[in-house]
Each structure stands twice: as structure tokens, then as C-alpha cells.
Design an enzyme around this catalytic site. Structure first.
Site, mmCIF file in Angstrom:
data_model
loop_
_atom_site.group_PDB
_atom_site.id
_atom_site.type_symbol
_atom_site.label_atom_id
_atom_site.label_comp_id
_atom_site.label_asym_id
_atom_site.label_seq_id
_atom_site.Cartn_x
_atom_site.Cartn_y
_atom_site.Cartn_z
ATOM 1 N N ASP A 207 -0.885 -12.515 2.185
ATOM 2 C CA ASP A 207 -1.509 -11.474 3.011
ATOM 3 C C ASP A 207 -1.646 -12.095 4.407
ATOM 4 O O ASP A 207 -2.740 -12.402 4.882
ATOM 5 C CB ASP A 207 -2.869 -11.076 2.419
ATOM 6 C CG ASP A 207 -3.394 -9.781 3.026
ATOM 7 O OD1 ASP A 207 -2.825 -9.335 4.033
ATOM 8 O OD2 ASP A 207 -4.378 -9.241 2.495
ATOM 9 N N GLU B 53 -10.935 -6.924 -4.527
ATOM 10 C CA GLU B 53 -10.734 -7.972 -3.511
ATOM 11 C C GLU B 53 -11.964 -8.024 -2.608
ATOM 12 O O GLU B 53 -12.178 -7.141 -1.777
ATOM 13 C CB GLU B 53 -9.478 -7.644 -2.693
ATOM 14 C CG GLU B 53 -9.177 -8.681 -1.626
ATOM 15 C CD GLU B 53 -7.902 -8.366 -0.843
ATOM 16 O OE1 GLU B 53 -6.926 -7.860 -1.435
ATOM 17 O OE2 GLU B 53 -7.892 -8.617 0.372
ATOM 18 N N ASP C 269 2.479 1.922 3.293
ATOM 19 C CA ASP C 269 3.381 0.926 3.890
ATOM 20 C C ASP C 269 4.848 1.286 3.703
ATOM 21 O O ASP C 269 5.699 0.868 4.487
ATOM 22 C CB ASP C 269 3.223 -0.455 3.208
ATOM 23 C CG ASP C 269 1.827 -1.017 3.304
ATOM 24 O OD1 ASP C 269 1.072 -0.598 4.192
ATOM 25 O OD2 ASP C 269 1.490 -1.886 2.469
ATOM 26 N N HIS D 28 0.880 -1.182 0.000
ATOM 27 C CA HIS D 28 0.000 0.000 0.000
ATOM 28 C C HIS D 28 0.916 1.230 0.000
ATOM 29 O O HIS D 28 2.018 1.167 0.558
ATOM 30 C CB HIS D 28 -0.836 0.107 1.272
ATOM 31 C CG HIS D 28 -1.735 -1.048 1.580
ATOM 32 N ND1 HIS D 28 -1.298 -2.197 2.154
ATOM 33 C CD2 HIS D 28 -3.089 -1.175 1.452
ATOM 34 C CE1 HIS D 28 -2.326 -3.017 2.350
ATOM 35 N NE2 HIS D 28 -3.421 -2.429 1.928
#
Ligand code: XLS
Ligand code: NI
Ligand code: NI
Length: 434
Positions: A335, A228, A100, A97
Site C-alpha cells: 500500500d 484495517e 480503482d 478497490h
């Protein structure tokens, strides 16, 4: 046990006595026509691996990932750590992201400045180490401005802020050669309909997606767009509930040719579906794209993002992936994060080894299941009535209710064959354990 710094490269060695070896993942071995690394396309998630440090609802960090540094320097050190880790684990792809990769400050302009510095560095690291960006995305949910959503916020200024962040994300995806860009709903959903104009929010979400598609084409970004699905958390009801809900949204708003799905295992179970169900739903809708590999704990009702070790699930997942023709732009992004008590750097390696080996074993077993052929054969025979006679006419669209009614009156002695569920489950066990 060895120390993190002493492990230079985790390799395939089923006979190894070390914990830092792959028992099933042999990157160059050919399985089902492709190397295991091409079949599995493993990716490292930046947020869980490089940033998350064990904080939960009841307590703070249990692990230090600050490398004794602050500000942009800290994030340079994090980037070095990320590539070192990918090298040790033979992982070729990563995902992040915007928030991040760089320190987040007071303003959008400052964040963009910080992020661009790090992107420049990531670009050199990618070339130096031969790594690729599987996808990136925007954190349009963490900052308090996004408390009521991003594209579905009641405040139009937030819609604009979200657009600015996705614009940066798409420019960056193009710059770093990403194979995709992910839209996870974040806080796009609601907690109560007493304050929510659902119709407007969904229309706005679609407007946002169309603007993103326009921008993608404008700048010539060639990667795939993924939605998603997730049913709940952080909002009570997320608009991207599950694969079927997403397909309905995409079709209603004429977006189905521009998006595929990124299916996450733990999101599937939160939606009370199996992982395999979500993958099959994506595939039958021609929308199979990428995977967020993790697993939940069925006794806990939230997104625990554990490293996947359930081999039934990884086998059935890879069975769906092989049946869907394998990954093209997508891959398997972990993830997933180490448990709060697994707070050493060795644990990060061990967690990835466990996850990668579980998927490698899943791939081997899925290939074996397909080559064994009993499941396919059973399935084929189960639907054989559609291959000739009245069944073929139904499939060909060559009949009508009058003919079907006449047919039914003349064929009342119907025997529906056994579904043989227990037998098929035992075939799966035989493949796995024999
Ligand atoms: C959260 C999501 C998130 C997305 C990327 O539950 O899984 O991590 O994958 O924003
Ligand atoms: Ni995810
Ligand atoms: Ni998730």
C-alpha cells in the site's frame, strides 16, 4: 539506466550491476521452511500503482497513466499494465478497490456495469498469467455522498449505498477467487462530537459488518474478512483507531470469530505505535491476518504511503510474522506509492524492487534472529518464575489472594532481573550487520 520496456523480468542477482535486479529476494530459496515467495506473498496495490499519478494537495499529476485512452478502454490498458508489471516483478498477488479498476460514472448501475466489464477481463488475465487476488475492497469514501461516512453516515440511504457496493465487492471476491476482503474505515469516524451520535454510529457499523458476514456465508465466499485499523485521516478520529480498539469493537459486537486484522505500517506509526506493536497485538489476540506494507515519515503527521526501506522495521515485522506462524490467507500488499518526483515507469519498478528487497532482507534477518536464539532464550529466562512454584500456580489459576498474601509476607527479598534492553539491541545489530 535501462528503459522500462526493455526490462522483461527482474531476477535475483546480488552481483548484478543493473539497478533492475533483486539483491535479496530469491523467490524459490527456502527460508524458515518455505520458499521466500510463500513467506512474503507480495501483492501490488492497484490504487497506488496503476492509478495514482503524483497528485498532492498543492499540485496535479506528474505522471501519465492514461495510456492515451479514455473510458473503459483506458482501464483495459491499465489492467494490461498491471499484469505486465506483476510479471516483470514476479509478484503473484494484487489488491483493488471497486473504483480503482473502472471508470466511475454518474450512477451505481453504470459503475457496476463498467466494473463488471473489467472484472471479466481481470478474470482472463489472472488465468493467463497465473496471478491471484489477495483481497479487494470498496471505495466507500471518495464520492461526496460518503462525506459523513458510509456505514456510519447519519443518512440511511448512504448506509444502503455502501451495502450495495460491498455486496458487489463480495460477489466479485468470490468470482475472482480472492483470499480475502478488506474493510478499511474510510470516513467511518468523526470530526466533531457536536454533530455525532457516536453510540448509534458504532452500532450501525457493527450492523453493517454483521450483514456483510451474513452475505458472505450466503454466497459461500471462503476468503478471510479483515479490518484495517487507522487512527486518523481522513476523519479526525477513525473508529478503527488501532488493533486493540478494533478487537474491542469486534468483541463487543460478537464479530471476533469472523474477522482478522490487516495491519498497515504507516497507520501504526500514526497511532503512535510501532509496526511491531500492532502486529504483536493482532497476534496475541489471534487476529493476525494480512499486512499493508509501507512506511511513513516520522517528521510528517500523515499517511505518506512510502515504499518500505527501513530494514529494522522489515526485520521486526517478519520476526512477528514468523512467530505468528506465517501468512495463511494474508500477504504483504504494498500500500505504497512512488514519490511525486519519482515520476517515471522505471521508478515504479525501482520502488517495488526496493520494497521487496527490504522485506526479503527482513525475512532473512528475522530467520537469523530466531535461529541465533539469544533473544528467545533471554525472553524465556526472564519469565522463568512462572514455570514453577507460586508462578506456576498463578498461571494455572490455582491460587488466591490469601495464599499470595501469605507468600509475599514470607518472600520480601525480591530481586527483579535486568531487562538488558541495550544488550538485546546490540544483538539485533550484530545479526543485521555482522
Ligand atoms: C488508507 C488505507 C487504504 C486501505 C484500503 O489509508 O490504507 O488504502 O488499505 O482501502
Ligand atoms: Ni492500507
Ligand atoms: Ni493507509
Amino acid at each position: 539506466m535501462e528503459n522500462y520496456k526493455d526490462i522483461t523480468k527482474v531476477v535475483y542477482n546480488p552481483k548484478s550491476t543493473s539497478a533492475f535486479a533483486f539483491r535479496f529476494y530469491n523467490p524459490d530459496e527456502i527460508i524458515a521452511g518455505k520458499s521466500m515467495s510463500d513467506q512474503l506473498k507480495f501483492a501490488m496495490s492497484y490504487w497506488h500503482t496503476i492509478d495514482a499519478a503524483g497528485t498532492d494537495m498543492f499540485g496535479g499529476d506528474t505522471m501519465d497513466k492514461n495510456f492515451g485512452k479514455a473510458g473503459v478502454e483506458r482501464y483495459i490498458a491499465k489492467a494490461d499494465f498491471a499484469f505486465e508489471l506483476m510479471n516483470k516483478l514476479q509478484i503473484e498477488y494484487y489488491c483493488f478497490h471497486d473504483a480503482d479498476i473502472a471508470p466511475q460514472g454518474e450512477s451505481l448501475a453504470e459503475n457496476i456495469k463498467n466494473q463488471n466489464k473489467i472484472v471479466e477481463y481481470l478474470e482472463t488475465l489472472q488465468t493467463k498469467h497465473g496471478k491471484k487476488l489477495l483481497w479487494n475492497t470498496a471505495n466507500n469514501f471518495g464520492d461526496k455522498k460518503f462525506m459523513a461516512g458510509a456505514a456510519t453516515s447519519p443518512n440511511a440511504d448512504v448506509f444502503a449505498l455502501a451495502a450495495a457496493k460491498v455486496k458487489w465487492g463480495l460477489d466479485t471476491a468470490k468470482r475472482l477467487g480472492a483470499s480475502g476482503y478488506v474493510f478499511w474505515g474510510g470516513r467511518e469516524g468523526y470530526d466533531t462530537l457536536l454533530n455525532t451520535d457516536m453510540g448509534l454510529e458504532l452500532d450501525n457499523l457493527a450492523r453493517f459488518m454483521h450483514l456483510a458476514v451474513d452475505y458472505k456465508h450466503k454466497i459461500g465466499f471462503k476468503g478471510a474478512f479483515y479490518i484495517e485499523p487507522k487512527p486518523k485521516e481522513p476523519t479526525k478520529h477513525q473508529y478503527d483507531f488501532d488493533a486493540a480498539t478494533c478487537m474491542n469493537f469486534l468483541r463487543k459486537y460478537d464479530l471476533e470469530n469472523e474477522f482478522k486484522l490487516n495491519i498497515e505500517a504507516n497507520h501504526a506509526t500514526l497511532a503512535t505505535h510501532t509496526f511491531q506493536h500492532e502486529l504483536r497485538t493482532a497476534a496475541v489476540n489471534n487476529a493476525f491476518g494480512s499486512i499493508d506494507a509501507n512506511q511513513g515519515d516520522l517528521l510528517l503527521g500523515w499517511d505518506t504511503d512510502q515504499f518500505p526501506t527501513n530494514v529494522y522495521d522489515t526485520t521486526l515485522c517478519m520476526y512477528e510474522v514468523l512467530k505468528a506462524g506465517g501468512f495463511t490467507s494474508g500477504g504483504l500488499n504494498f500500500d505504497a506509492k512512488t514519490r511525486r518526483q519519482s515520476n517515471t515507469f522505471e521508478d515504479i519498478l525501482l520502488a517495488y524492487i526496493a520494497g521487496m528487497d527490504s522485506f526479503a532482507l527482513g525475512l532473512r534477518m528475522a530467520d537469523k534472529l530466531i535461529r541465533d536464539g539469544r533473544i528467545d532464550k533471554f525472553m524465556h529466562e526472564r519469565y522463568a518464575s512462572y514455570e514453577s512454584g507460586i508462578g506456576k500456580k498463578i498461571v494455572d489459576g490455582a491460587t488466591n489472594f490469601d495464599e499470595l498474601s501469605t507468600y509475599a509476607l514470607a518472600h520480601e527479598n525480591i530481586q527483579v532481573a535486568s531487562g538488558r534492553q541495550e544488550y538485546l539491541e546490540s544483538v539485533l545489530n550484530e545479526i543485521l550487520f555482522n
